[in-house]
Structure formats: structure tokens, C-alpha cells
Design a protein around this motif. Structure first.
Motif, PDB file in Angstrom:
ATOM      1  N   LYS A 492       9.594  -9.273  27.289  1.00  0.00           N
ATOM      2  CA  LYS A 492       9.353  -7.922  27.783  1.00  0.00           C
ATOM      3  C   LYS A 492       7.856  -7.669  27.992  1.00  0.00           C
ATOM      4  CE  LYS A 492      13.646  -6.465  27.793  1.00  0.00           C
ATOM      5  NZ  LYS A 492      14.335  -6.064  29.035  1.00  0.00           N
ATOM      6  N   LEU A 496       6.005  -6.579  31.398  1.00  0.00           N
ATOM      7  CA  LEU A 496       5.136  -5.411  31.461  1.00  0.00           C
ATOM      8  C   LEU A 496       3.816  -5.753  32.158  1.00  0.00           C
ATOM      9  CD1 LEU A 496       4.337  -2.499  30.645  1.00  0.00           C
ATOM     10  CD2 LEU A 496       3.597  -3.443  28.441  1.00  0.00           C
ATOM     11  N   THR A 540       7.880  -0.199  23.703  1.00  0.00           N
ATOM     12  CA  THR A 540       7.695   0.897  24.651  1.00  0.00           C
ATOM     13  C   THR A 540       6.849   2.011  24.038  1.00  0.00           C
ATOM     14  OG1 THR A 540       9.829   0.412  25.696  1.00  0.00           O
ATOM     15  CG2 THR A 540       8.890   2.603  26.081  1.00  0.00           C
ATOM     16  N   SER A 544       3.533   0.129  25.654  1.00  0.00           N
ATOM     17  CA  SER A 544       3.660   0.587  27.046  1.00  0.00           C
ATOM     18  C   SER A 544       3.090   1.986  27.233  1.00  0.00           C
ATOM     19  CB  SER A 544       5.132   0.558  27.476  1.00  0.00           C
ATOM     20  OG  SER A 544       5.666  -0.741  27.357  1.00  0.00           O
ATOM     21  N   THR A 545       3.372   2.864  26.264  1.00  0.00           N
ATOM     22  CA  THR A 545       2.884   4.241  26.384  1.00  0.00           C
ATOM     23  C   THR A 545       1.360   4.308  26.315  1.00  0.00           C
ATOM     24  OG1 THR A 545       4.922   5.031  25.357  1.00  0.00           O
ATOM     25  CG2 THR A 545       3.060   6.557  25.410  1.00  0.00           C
ATOM     26  N   ALA A 548      -0.037   2.931  29.588  1.00  0.00           N
ATOM     27  CA  ALA A 548       0.142   3.894  30.684  1.00  0.00           C
ATOM     28  C   ALA A 548      -0.892   5.012  30.594  1.00  0.00           C
ATOM     29  CB  ALA A 548       1.559   4.465  30.650  1.00  0.00           C
TER      30      ALA A 548
END
Length: 588
Positions: A492, A496, A540, A544-545, A548
Motif C-alpha cells: 500500500k 501511495l 491512511t 496518507s493524511t 496530503a
């Protein structure tokens, strides 16, 4: 319109609203019983009108065409209900138009000295207009022998029961003739006759390909009727042959079905390849993918029970171990990248007994629309007992009636049920029988315990034990070890990084301690912790957060790095808790 100008001039309604029945090049093959029955009806004054009942495509019109060719003493005209309704304008005028039409037909019989047979297809279109319309037809049917007018009406079973059967006086004036779909032998004869007519009979060494056409259309086109669906497939094959000069053979049949139905009947792969495809996205479940691959080979070899769904399997294991992912890979392997072939039902939505009607409606509608698919019933133990009893019928008979009493076939579906029942067994396996490959060596020892635990689970997670006996295969899933979770999270993370590069043109470097942080500091080998789903959720939430947010704050930055700040508890055994956290920064 009639070719004879005199008829056009003297019989206006008759010529405008009907036309001569088309005579085929040759009679219908294999329908002698229906032909004799229809001719007998035409010859007896007391039973001179017939009602042909059959599914769409069962050959009602073709039967009349064939009888017309045999019965040369009478003139056969086909009445056009749509044109008649359009000419009438409204139901109130329809009765008057019908009376004028039949009076003109009677005058034609008297003038020409020849009996007239009126073929009315889609008979229900006229009957449903008004009571006055029905009353205009009844006298003609009652005295048709004396008038020299015979009526052959045709409709489907559904329309008959809805519009015609309630009117008993009307039914009594018609001799009912049921047209069952032709069997395989009859369909083969029809296809052979069509091949001769098309001039391609030389492409067929024997009847083997005709039988395959019948078999595949029965299996993959359950909503259509024979012989129409077999003729349509043969038509397509002949068209391909004339356009591409390809031979008409089994490979062409496979290509035609793939193009028209997206059904791959030519799946021919060995067991190792099937398993490799399943293992690509489902990590460390060697036993599960092996069981599914073996079952799939039975289907590919066409040796499965044809009276039941193609396969039915119970995926048993804790949450987040890859049960849903394996179902997705199964659909992809069978039907390509079209994920619409995976029809998913969350059984928690059908937990109440009152949801039974909704479940039946949704299930039958979606399978009617897409009869060859993978059906996934997630967390079957959460479904109402009434819902599971309905599934028993599907598994036993391969069919189910919808709310309109229409039979829906499940013979082309692959049914997958998932359950989390028996969690206490998987908890023990995770703690005492961990397996990084899911080879099944440890699971085999627990298999009886798993079955017993699933069938005896009580309360809200109760699994219906009667379903176990209907399953072709019980597929146990190994609880995921931390190394397996690391493999999934690493995949994953790689995805990403690729997504960020494609969408934002930003290159991302990931410190190797990020994976250690997510798996060892934040991971949990407990089977109740959520497995890969929980590990991906942490990825995530924490990586990921943060990434972002950094990209949104620094839209011009093209090189980014993800690190772990602080001390990892997994790297220092003296720490009771970790103060480590994820940090995203620009690369210099």
C-alpha cells in the motif's frame, strides 16, 4: 397490404390492418405435434379457434407460418394490433373498428368462397383495451365456423394470466395450445436447417457445434427462449464467417459469446496459473487460494453439477484477512477487469425478517440482469433466518422466483458466503499457530474445531448450520501475522508513492522505519484487531493524511520525505510506550 388491387379497393379495413402470413422457405423442424394440433383445431367447427401460449421466442409465429404452408385451402392473414390500435385512436372507437373489420372479413369469405384464418399475435394488446373490445370479438369466436373465419391468437403466459384468463367466456371460445420450448434434439434440427438455408452447412462436420450452441445459450442466456436464442447466436457466427472468412468452429462460438454476453466459455488455464492469479492480491493465504483454485478447475473442466450454481464456497476467518479480496480476484479471473461481475450483498442490511421481500427483489433483479457473476454475501451470520432459508433454495435448486413469479436462474453464478463466526478459534490460532504463508498446516489441525465453532455459535453472530451442508467448499483463512501485515502495508505504501507522483508530480521518499512503526509499534497480531484492514487504516490515518496535508500546504514542493520522529518502542525494549510519530518534510 394485399398485392391484389381489387382487394385493396373493396376490402379497405382488411387490407390496411392485416397482411398475408409470410410463408417460410421450409416448414418448422421438429414441431409436428403442434402443427397437427393446430390443423385439427382449424378443421373442426366446434373448436375452430386457437390460442397459442408460449414464452417470447418459443416459435408461435413460426408455427403459424409453417401451418400456413401446409394448409393451402385457406387464406392466412396476420392482423397487426399496433396498427389497429393506432387507426382507432382511442379504446372507445376500437370496438366499432373491430366489428367493421370482422364484417369485412365475412364478406370476403362469402365473395371469394374461401375460408379466412386471422392470426393475431400479441392478442392481449387488443383484449386489455376495454370491455367493449372484448365483447366485439366474442361473437366472431362463437360463430366463426359458420362465418368461415378462423382466429389464431398468440400471447405469452404472463399476459394470458393477467389479461385473458380472468375472462372465462373468452377463454372457452379458444382452444389453448401450449408451446413448450423445443428440446435439444429439436433445436439442433432447426439449427441444421438454418445452416442449409444460409449455405454454410459445409462448415459443420457433425452436430457437435449445434449442441454446444444449445448448451451455452441455455446456460448463459436464461432470460431468452429456444429456439430464438440459439438462432441468434448462429446468425452472429454466420455473419462473422462471411465478414472475416474465419471458419465456423468452437473458437468462433466462444468469441461470439464473449462479445455479446462478456462470457468467457474458453477459460483454459492450469491450476498453478489460477492460483498464481489469486495469490497476486491475497497475501499469505496459501490454503484458501489452493481450495478455491481446485474448485475452479472443476468448473473450468465443465464437470460441476449443472443443476446447481457453478460453485458455492464459505470463506471463514476473522476480519481483515482477505476474504472479500479473494472474492474480487475470483471475479476478475473469471470475467476480466469488469468488477460489475461481483455482486455484493452486505447481510447486515438484511438482518430483520421484514427485509426478506427487499432481499428477494434485489437478488433476483440483479441476477436477472447479470446471470453470470460472482455473488458475495458478506457476514452471512448477520442475515435474518428467513433470508438464509431463501439462500438454501438457491443453493439446492439453482433458481428463485421474483415478485412477479418469474423464474430466475442462478446456474451460472459463483456464490461466496463470508463469516466471522468462530472467532475464539482464530484467536487461538493467531496466538499459538501463527503461519506467515497461510499454508494450512496448522489450520488443518483446527478444521473440525472451526466447523463445530461456526455451526454452534449463538446470538447475533449465529451461523445457520444447515448452510454448511450446501457448501461445495469450506475455505478457512489464516489470521494474519505481523510479517504478513507488513507485506500488505508495504504494498500500500508503494501504491501511495506512485499515486502521489502521478497526481501531483511529487516524488516521495519513505524511511524504512515507517514500516516498522506501523507494524511493530502500532500493529496487533490479535485476530480481533482487524488484520490487514486495521493496518491499512493506520497507514491512511497516520501517513496518507499527513502527506496530503503537506502537499496541500506546499503545492510547489516536488520532493518530499516521510520519516519517524522520536524513539520506537520496538527498537527499545525498556520503553513502555512509544513517543514516535510520523513527520513529513521537504527534501533539500
Amino acid at each position: 397490404m394485399f398485392a391484389d388491387e381489387r382487394l385493396n379497393e373493396h376490402y379497405g379495413l382488411l387490407s390496411r390492418l392485416s397482411s398475408p402470413v409470410r410463408i417460410p422457405g421450409r416448414g418448422i423442424i421438429g414441431r409436428e405435434r403442434e402443427q397437427e394440433q393446430l390443423l385439427a383445431s382449424m378443421s373442426r367447427a366446434e373448436l375452430c379457434n386457437a390460442l397459442l401460449l408460449g414464452a417470447p421466442g418459443a416459435g408461435k409465429t413460426m408455427l403459424v407460418q409453417s401451418v400456413c404452408q401446409m394448409d393451402t385451402d385457406r387464406l392466412y392473414l396476420e392482423v397487426d394490433p399496433a396498427r389497429m390500435i393506432s387507426a382507432a385512436g382511442d379504446p372507445d372507437r376500437m370496438a366499432a373498428m373491430l366489428k367493421g373489420f370482422f364484417d369485412e372479413a365475412e364478406r370476403f369469405v362469402s365473395d371469394e368462397g374461401r375460408e379466412l384464418v386471422l392470426f393475431i399475435d400479441e392478442f392481449h394488446q387488443i383484449i386489455q383495451l376495454s370491455d367493449a373490445t372484448v365483447e366485439a370479438i366474442k361473437p366472431v369466436l362463437a360463430a366463426s365456423g359458420a362465418r368461415g373465419i378462423r382466429v389464431i391468437a398468440a400471447t405469452t403466459y404472463d399476459e394470458y394470466h393477467t389479461h385473458i384468463a380472468p375472462n372465462l367466456p373468452l377463454v372457452e371460445r379458444l382452444q389453448r395450445i401450449n408451446l413448450a420450448p423445443p428440446d435439444e434434439e429439436t433445436t439442433v434440427k432447426i439449427l441444421q436447417a438454418m445452416a442449409v438455408r444460409y449455405g454454410v452447412a459445409g462448415q459443420f462436420a457433425d452436430d457437435h457445434l449445434f449442441r454446444l450452441i444449445h448448451e451455452y445459450t441455455q446456460r448463459y442466456m436464461p432470460a431468452s427462449s429456444q429456439p430464438r436464442k440459439s438462432i441468434l447466436v448462429l446468425d452472429s457466427m454466420v455473419g462473422w464467417h462471411r465478414f472475416t472468412k474465419r471458419p465456423i468452429d468452437r473458437r468462433m462460438l466462444s468469441d461470439v459469446l464473449m462479445e455479446s454476453l462478456n462470457v468467457n466459455v474458453a477459460i483454459r488455464v492450469d491450476g498453478r496459473k489460477i492460483k498464481q492469479e489469486l495469490d497476486r492480491k491475497v497475501f499469505s493465504q496459501d490454503l484458501a487460494t489452493r481450495v478455491v483454485a481446485r474448485r475452479l478447475q472443476l468448473c473450468v473442466a465443465d464437470l460441476n453439477d449443472r443443476t446447481r450454481p457453478m460453485a458455492s464456497m464459505l470463506f471463514a476467518g476473522p476480519s481483515g484477512v482477505g476474504k472479500t479480496e479473494l472474492a474480487k480476484q475470483l471475479a476478475k479471473l473469471l470475467f476480466g477487469a469488469h468488477q460489475g461481475r461481483l455482486i455484493r450483498f452486505d447481510c447486515t442490511e438484511f438482518a430483520e425478517d421484514s427485509s426478506l421481500a427487499l432481499f428477494r427483489s434485489e437478488l433476483t433483479r440483479r441476477v436477472w440482469d447479470l446471470s453470470h457473476a460472482v455473488l458475495l454475501f458478506d457476514e452471512i451470520e448477520k442475515a435474518s433466518p428467513l433470508v438464509t432459508r431463501m439462500l438454501l433454495q438457491v443453493l439446492d435448486d439453482g433458481r428463485l422466483s421474483d415478485e412477479n413469479n418469474r423464474q430466475v436462474s442462478f446456474l451460472n453464478t459463483y456464490i461466496v458466503l463470508t463469516t466471522n463466526a468462530g472467532n475464539e478459534i482464530y484467536r487461538d490460532i493467531a496466538q499459538y499457530a501463527a503461519d506467515d504463508t497461510g499454508s494450512g498446516k496448522q489450520l488443518v489441525e483446527y478444521e473440525k474445531l472451526i466447523r463445530r465453532s461456526i455451526s454452534t455459535t449463538q446470538g447475533s453472530n449465529r451461523f445457520p448450520p444447515e448452510l454448511l451442508g450446501r457448501m461445495d467448499a469450506i475455505v478457512p483463512f489464516q489470521p494474519l501475522s505481523l510479517p504478513t501485515q507488513a507485506k500488505i502495508v508495504k504494498s500500500k505504501l508503494r501504491q501511495l508513492v506512485q499515486d502521489v507522483l502521478i497526481k501531483h508530480n511529487v516524488r516521495v521518499a519513505v524511511d524504512e522505519r515507517v514500516l516498522q512503526y506501523l507494524i511493530e509499534d502500532k500493529g496487533d497480531p490479535d485476530s480481533d484487531a482487524g488484520g490487514a484492514r486495521a493496518a491499512v487504516a493506520k497507514l491512511t490515518d497516520e501517513v496518507s493524511t499527513e502527506l496530503a496535508a503537506f502537499i496541500n500546504r506546499h503545492p510547489g514542493q516536488r520532493h518530499v520525505r516521510i520519516d519517524v520522529a522520536g524513539t520506537l518502542a520496538s527498537g527499545n525494549k525498556q520503553l513502555l510506550t512509544s513517543d514516535a510519530h510520523i513527520v513529513v518534510s521537504a527534501m533539500g
